[in-house]
Design an enzyme around this catalytic site. Structure first.
Site, short mmCIF file in Angstrom:
data_model
loop_
_atom_site.label_atom_id
_atom_site.label_comp_id
_atom_site.label_asym_id
_atom_site.label_seq_id
_atom_site.Cartn_x
_atom_site.Cartn_y
_atom_site.Cartn_z
CB VAL A 65 -0.95 0.06 1.22
CG1 VAL A 65 -1.91 -1.12 1.23
CG2 VAL A 65 -0.18 0.16 2.53
CB SER A 66 0.23 4.72 -1.01
OG SER A 66 0.10 4.42 -2.38
CB ALA A 119 2.21 10.74 -5.82
CG HIS A 157 5.09 3.05 -10.42
ND1 HIS A 157 5.53 2.76 -9.16
CD2 HIS A 157 3.74 2.87 -10.40
CE1 HIS A 157 4.51 2.41 -8.39
NE2 HIS A 157 3.41 2.48 -9.12
#
Length: 285
Positions: A65-66, A119, A157
């Site tokens: 997960v982020s 982000a 990415h």
């Protein structure tokens, strides 16, 4: 020692992305190439924002997960020390076609790769006035910026390596900003496991994941077919650069520096009102 699935009655659902760093890290685990203490896993490969939302629904036992999403998951999931993406020089980039400063993005549409991505959180922490966000899959952001559909985009990415091909320029490296602001490496994504699995099982998962990372580093070519099968649109050179950027010693164990970075991110996000406060212990040990 291969998985025998004896520790639990059914395999654990395991979510991670098809990005080269994740398939590199999880290859040995899901293919039974390391000791998993009898645990078996059923993998599900999805983009990171889909994984964030699945974890928020409680649909996965173990998942990448982020770290932004982690702030909403702390009551139900432990953070593992192994398998994550945390480092220096690897943060999201803000790219544009025509704008010349971050201030110009206030009130303008800016694409981010999902509501719960790190982000999006970093952009919020950098300037809360940049608040007209457009949520797109990460692989669609550069095209949207190039076509003028949004003023800028926050890319992650392999997009870090390919954005010049779209005629785009970098306005800001959010990871670099974070490092200068805090002195910490940037926590991008981590691995979580449901608290309901129990401390013993979660600790065993963490050990198995560390072994999977160690196996990948000791046998760098072993995962190549698995990586390539899930990265068919990415060149071998970009795959190698991707792994080199996002897999490091913190992927084996967060360590004191990594733990401090995660705590700093969560504390700042809590203070900004982006994530709810939590008194739950973050780690199983």
């Amino acid at each position: 020692m291969k998985n025998d699935g004896s520790a639990l009655s059914s395999p654990l659902s395991l979510g991670f992305s098809p990005c080269p760093n994740d398939t590199y890290i999880f290859h040995a685990l899901v293919h039974g190439l390391i000791d998993t203490a009898g645990l078996a896993f059923r993998e599900r490969l999805e983009d990171v924002e889909t994984l964030n939302r699945l974890a928020l629904e409680g649909a996965l036992d173990v998942s990448k997960v982020s770290y932004h999403a982690l702030g909403h998951l702390r009551e139900n999931y432990f953070l593992l020390r192994a398998g994550g993406a945390l480092g220096r020089g690897c943060g999201p980039l803000v790219v544009t076609k025509e704008r010349t400063s971050m201030a110009e993005l206030r009130g303008a549409p800016v694409a981010v790769p999902g509501q719960y991505t790190t982000a999006a959180l970093l952009l919020r922490l950098f300037d809360p006035a940049i608040d007209t966000l457009v949520y797109l899959p990460f692989h669609e952001i550069m095209g949207a910026v190039a076509r003028g559909e949004v003023a800028a985009g926050v890319i992650i990415h392999e997009s870090r390596f390919t954005f010049p091909e779209y005629g785009l320029t970098k306005l800001l490296d959010l990871g670099d900003w974070w490092e200068r602001e805090t002195g910490c490496p940037i926590p991008l994504g981590g691995i979580v496991a449901k608290r309901s699995l129990g401390r013993e099982t979660v600790a065993a998962i963490d050990r198995a994941l560390a072994a999977s990372v160690a196996y990948a580093r000791a046998n760098p070519g072993a995962a190549a077919p698995y990586i390539r099968a899930h990265a068919q649109e990415i060149s071998d050179e970009v795959c190698a650069a991707h792994i080199g950027l996002y897999v490091n010693d913190h992927s084996l164990d967060l360590g004191a520096e990594g733990e401090a970075a995660v705590a700093t991110l969560l504390d700042r996000a809590t203070a900004a009102g982006v994530i709810p406060p939590s008194a739950a212990p973050l780690f199983v040990l």
